[in-house]
Design an enzyme around this catalytic site. Structure first.
Site, short mmCIF file in Angstrom:
data_model
loop_
_atom_site.label_atom_id
_atom_site.label_comp_id
_atom_site.label_asym_id
_atom_site.label_seq_id
_atom_site.Cartn_x
_atom_site.Cartn_y
_atom_site.Cartn_z
N ARG A 181 -3.14 -2.75 4.67
CA ARG A 181 -2.17 -1.91 3.97
C ARG A 181 -2.52 -0.43 4.14
O ARG A 181 -1.62 0.41 4.26
CB ARG A 181 -2.10 -2.27 2.48
N CYS A 240 -5.04 3.85 -4.97
CA CYS A 240 -4.78 2.53 -4.36
C CYS A 240 -3.27 2.44 -4.19
O CYS A 240 -2.65 3.39 -3.73
CB CYS A 240 -5.35 1.42 -5.24
#
Length: 284
Positions: A181, A240
């Site tokens: 990701r 994040c």
């Protein structure tokens, strides 16, 4: 006042205090793909006396489409919710989940943000509790109203701060998402893949050993020290996808004695919502 824990607590140590009146245990289980999972799992069995706190309902604020998937809750509202669980300013709070601390760490960080120091994450989570032979309970505790006084800390930064410090040596941005990701691949939670330019990747699971517990403090200190390269921990900003798993990296640093790093709570889900903000892809 009994022993105080401010980062991690082992299952055996918690077992010695599970009935102490000034200790409050909070079940933070959640599943990003199934928001009903946590409460259903709680009803199916939890630590004795534990109160359930939901990531979406209790540990996050209202979304407006531009502030990320899990914006921070209103501090006064959060404090009032914690008070209904019997949490006061001197309570020892222990948060746990079944996901290597990724959701429990969110409560840990939020309480530190409110000014609370006596809060810890159960190392190894529910699995460690069961693994050392401790019992599961099915009774829901009665509300224990208390009062909580805020002493809000400056443990967070906003998107503007991150933008203004891009490329500057006084900010080290650490992204806790999985490497794929981070590179912009296999993005299933946010509409745009990639990362904030200049960020480095430290997957939150890299903090864990083969048993799902946090690595020894000396190991974490060495690993994060390699990322810091002589910088002060206070230059570190963690992010994040939505400000949840980044808290596990903050916890790991604090457990290692590397204190003072901060959270960009909006994280990638907020950053990528504004097309004027730059996006990087690849390994960084």
């Amino acid at each position: 006042m009994s022993a105080s824990y401010a980062t991690l607590i082992g299952a055996a140590d918690l077992a010695q205090h599970i009935r102490d009146p000034d200790w409050i245990v909070c079940d933070c289980r959640f599943d990003l793909g199934n928001p009903d999972f946590g409460y259903q799992a709680y009803l199916a069995g939890h630590l004795a006396g534990a109160y359930f706190l939901d990531l979406d309902e209790d540990l996050s604020g209202a979304k407006n489409g531009a502030n990320g998937r899990h914006p921070l809750p209103d501090p006064a509202r959060l404090a009032a919710r914690l008070a209904t669980c019997g949490i006061g300013n001197h309570s020892q709070v222990v948060a746990y989940d079944d996901a290597c601390g990724m959701f429990a760490s969110r409560l840990w960080w939020l309480m530190r943000w409110l000014g609370h120091r006596r809060v810890a994450v159960l190392d190894g989570g529910l699995q460690a509790w069961i693994g050392c032979g401790q019992a599961i309970d099915y009774e829901q505790p009665e509300p224990r109203p208390n009062t909580y006084t805020l002493a809000l800390r400056s443990d967070r930064v906003e998107a503007d701060y991150v933008f203004e410090h891009l490329g500057r040596p006084d900010m080290l941005l650490i992204d806790a998402r999985s490497p794929d990701r981070f590179r912009g691949e296999n993005e299933v939670l946010d509409p745009i893949g990639g990362h904030i330019p200049g960020a480095i990747n430290r997957h939150y699971r890299d903090n864990l050993d083969e048993h799902g517990c946090f690595k020894q403090a000396s190991v974490l200190r060495e690993e994060f020290g390699a990322l810091l390269q002589g910088r002060s921990p206070r230059t570190v900003v963690h992010q994040c996808g939505s400000g949840v798993t980044a808290c596990a990296n903050i916890l790991a640093m604090e457990a290692a004695g590397l204190t003072g790093s901060r959270l960009y709570a909006g994280s990638w889900s907020e950053w990528c919502a504004d097309p004027r903000r730059p996006v990087a892809r690849g390994p960084g």
